[in-house]
Design an enzyme around this catalytic site. Structure first.
Site, PDB file in Angstrom:
ATOM      1  N   SER A 230      -5.683   9.193 -19.304  1.00 30.19           N
ATOM      2  CA  SER A 230      -5.338   7.853 -19.961  1.00 30.19           C
ATOM      3  C   SER A 230      -6.461   7.476 -20.732  1.00 30.19           C
ATOM      4  O   SER A 230      -6.445   6.535 -21.486  1.00 30.19           O
ATOM      5  CB  SER A 230      -5.175   6.875 -18.832  1.00 30.19           C
ATOM      6  OG  SER A 230      -4.108   6.969 -18.176  1.00 30.19           O
ATOM      7  N   PHE A 231      -7.653   7.904 -20.289  1.00 28.42           N
ATOM      8  CA  PHE A 231      -8.817   7.591 -21.313  1.00 28.42           C
ATOM      9  C   PHE A 231      -8.882   7.928 -22.773  1.00 28.42           C
ATOM     10  O   PHE A 231      -9.496   7.571 -23.637  1.00 28.42           O
ATOM     11  CB  PHE A 231     -10.214   8.168 -20.802  1.00 28.42           C
ATOM     12  CG  PHE A 231     -11.419   7.668 -21.176  1.00 28.42           C
ATOM     13  CD1 PHE A 231     -11.856   6.673 -20.705  1.00 28.42           C
ATOM     14  CD2 PHE A 231     -12.114   8.398 -22.291  1.00 28.42           C
ATOM     15  CE1 PHE A 231     -13.053   5.969 -21.099  1.00 28.42           C
ATOM     16  CE2 PHE A 231     -13.352   7.767 -22.761  1.00 28.42           C
ATOM     17  CZ  PHE A 231     -13.771   6.586 -22.330  1.00 28.42           C
ATOM     18  N   GLU A 232      -7.977   9.232 -22.945  1.00 30.79           N
ATOM     19  CA  GLU A 232      -7.896   9.645 -24.510  1.00 30.79           C
ATOM     20  C   GLU A 232      -6.574   9.066 -25.052  1.00 30.79           C
ATOM     21  O   GLU A 232      -6.460   9.252 -26.245  1.00 30.79           O
ATOM     22  CB  GLU A 232      -7.782  11.243 -24.292  1.00 30.79           C
ATOM     23  CG  GLU A 232      -8.831  11.883 -23.954  1.00 30.79           C
ATOM     24  CD  GLU A 232      -9.368  12.056 -22.405  1.00 30.79           C
ATOM     25  OE1 GLU A 232     -10.478  12.116 -21.981  1.00 30.79           O
ATOM     26  OE2 GLU A 232      -8.261  11.777 -21.729  1.00 30.79           O
TER      27      GLU A 232
ATOM     28  N   ALA B 149      -1.197   6.811 -16.008  1.00 29.69           N
ATOM     29  CA  ALA B 149      -1.221   6.274 -14.751  1.00 29.69           C
ATOM     30  C   ALA B 149      -2.514   6.734 -14.154  1.00 29.69           C
ATOM     31  O   ALA B 149      -3.014   7.758 -14.146  1.00 29.69           O
ATOM     32  CB  ALA B 149      -0.272   7.264 -14.167  1.00 29.69           C
ATOM     33  N   VAL B 150      -3.134   5.553 -13.944  1.00 37.37           N
ATOM     34  CA  VAL B 150      -4.648   5.531 -13.310  1.00 37.37           C
ATOM     35  C   VAL B 150      -4.460   4.944 -11.749  1.00 37.37           C
ATOM     36  O   VAL B 150      -3.793   3.884 -11.684  1.00 37.37           O
ATOM     37  CB  VAL B 150      -5.348   4.503 -14.072  1.00 37.37           C
ATOM     38  CG1 VAL B 150      -6.990   4.560 -13.430  1.00 37.37           C
ATOM     39  CG2 VAL B 150      -5.272   4.760 -15.497  1.00 37.37           C
ATOM     40  N   ILE B 151      -4.654   5.897 -10.633  1.00 36.38           N
ATOM     41  CA  ILE B 151      -4.555   5.516  -9.319  1.00 36.38           C
ATOM     42  C   ILE B 151      -5.866   5.534  -8.741  1.00 36.38           C
ATOM     43  O   ILE B 151      -6.781   6.390  -9.065  1.00 36.38           O
ATOM     44  CB  ILE B 151      -3.680   6.495  -8.705  1.00 36.38           C
ATOM     45  CG1 ILE B 151      -2.281   6.743  -9.428  1.00 36.38           C
ATOM     46  CG2 ILE B 151      -3.753   6.422  -7.194  1.00 36.38           C
ATOM     47  CD1 ILE B 151      -1.362   7.764  -8.898  1.00 36.38           C
TER      48      ILE B 151
ATOM     49  N   THR C 258     -14.055   6.089  -5.609  1.00 32.85           N
ATOM     50  CA  THR C 258     -15.152   5.739  -6.369  1.00 32.85           C
ATOM     51  C   THR C 258     -14.594   4.675  -7.395  1.00 32.85           C
ATOM     52  O   THR C 258     -13.507   4.320  -7.463  1.00 32.85           O
ATOM     53  CB  THR C 258     -15.624   6.936  -7.114  1.00 32.85           C
ATOM     54  OG1 THR C 258     -14.768   7.262  -8.141  1.00 32.85           O
ATOM     55  CG2 THR C 258     -15.998   8.080  -6.217  1.00 32.85           C
TER      56      THR C 258
ATOM     57  N   HIS D 194     -14.574   5.132 -10.674  1.00 27.08           N
ATOM     58  CA  HIS D 194     -14.025   5.821 -11.747  1.00 27.08           C
ATOM     59  C   HIS D 194     -12.834   5.063 -12.100  1.00 27.08           C
ATOM     60  O   HIS D 194     -12.446   5.118 -13.405  1.00 27.08           O
ATOM     61  CB  HIS D 194     -13.642   7.259 -11.513  1.00 27.08           C
ATOM     62  CG  HIS D 194     -13.137   7.913 -12.683  1.00 27.08           C
ATOM     63  ND1 HIS D 194     -13.870   8.034 -13.810  1.00 27.08           N
ATOM     64  CD2 HIS D 194     -11.792   8.389 -12.754  1.00 27.08           C
ATOM     65  CE1 HIS D 194     -13.257   8.921 -14.681  1.00 27.08           C
ATOM     66  NE2 HIS D 194     -11.965   9.169 -14.046  1.00 27.08           N
TER      67      HIS D 194
ATOM     68  N   ARG E 182       6.942   2.363  -9.516  1.00 26.70           N
ATOM     69  CA  ARG E 182       7.121   1.874 -10.822  1.00 26.70           C
ATOM     70  C   ARG E 182       7.421   2.891 -11.777  1.00 26.70           C
ATOM     71  O   ARG E 182       7.452   2.410 -13.069  1.00 26.70           O
ATOM     72  CB  ARG E 182       5.720   1.237 -11.058  1.00 26.70           C
ATOM     73  CG  ARG E 182       5.553   0.040 -10.407  1.00 26.70           C
ATOM     74  CD  ARG E 182       3.961  -0.389 -10.137  1.00 26.70           C
ATOM     75  NE  ARG E 182       3.968  -1.633  -9.483  1.00 26.70           N
ATOM     76  CZ  ARG E 182       3.942  -1.952  -8.169  1.00 26.70           C
ATOM     77  NH1 ARG E 182       4.309  -0.731  -7.503  1.00 26.70           N
ATOM     78  NH2 ARG E 182       3.853  -3.001  -7.727  1.00 26.70           N
TER      79      ARG E 182
END
Length: 215
Positions: free
Chosen positions: A116-118, A140-142, A146, A148, A187
């Site tokens: 997702s960062f890219e 999707a960021v889960i 940490t 991060h 989702r």
């Protein structure tokens, strides 16, 4: 022994005078004007500081995108491979929605990136190419153990926004930010619907708006 003087009540203009007590005026009745009376008062008072909404809106121009006649619209889809069990479902929902709303398959370009960062920088590049009417960003960021998660989620959200502003092309945010895998799957076609499909609808409407009204 002389008898005490008789007490008398004197009524003047609705006010009652009692011996050794101050004047107390009877409360006045409150009368509400009729509708016709209000209309007359309003006319005499001149223009109102709070104009009627319907009157103020008369003659205005309303622009909005359409979900029909989308055969000529072109879309770029940037999808992150990280958490691909989720992003593949989101992509599937988006592609099915495009097809359902008559977007031609040859007018859809899917670009795969590591995570997702890219997504934002790729969306910006596609937007600036001038080949697409809208860019759909899927990821999707889960949350993990940490911080991060916070860094990637915030960067993805602000990055997609800045990509659209920089490119002048609608970049639609379809990146899930969830606490756990269950939330993400719910989702991505589960009981909470498919957010990829919802983002595709937004992309179609925004593409139509820019193509037909703001282009």
């Amino acid at each position: 022994m002389a008898a005490p003087p008789a007490t008398s009540l004197v009524t003047t203009n609705s006010c009652v005078r009692l011996p050794s007590t101050p004047l107390r005026c009877a409360p006045a009745a409150i009368l509400f004007p009729s509708r016709s009376r209000l209309a007359t008062l309003s006319t005499r008072a001149g223009p109102s500081r709070c104009p009627d909404v319907s009157a103020a809106a008369t003659g205005h121009q309303k622009l909005m995108g359409s979900l029909t006649s989308n055969e000529a619209l072109r879309f770029g889809v940037v999808v992150a491979r990280f958490n691909k069990v989720v992003t593949n479902l989101l992509l599937q929902g988006a592609l099915e929605t495009f097809e359902r709303y008559s977007v031609k398959a040859e007018n859809i370009t899917v670009v795969s990136v590591p995570g997702s960062f890219e997504v934002p920088i790729t969306a910006q590049k596609l937007g600036k190419s001038g080949k697409f009417d809208a860019i759909l960003c899927i990821g999707a960021v889960i949350r993990g153990d940490t911080t991060h998660y916070d860094a990637v989620a915030n960067s993805a959200a602000s990055g997609v926004l800045n990509a659209g502003l920089s490119a002048g092309t609608p970049c639609v945010f379809g990146v899930l930010t969830c606490e756990d895998m269950d939330q993400a799957l719910n989702r991505a076609g589960g009981k909470a619907g498919n957010k990829g499909a919802e983002a595709a609808l937004t992309a179609i409407e925004m593409a139509s708006l820019f193509r037909h009204h703001l282009g």
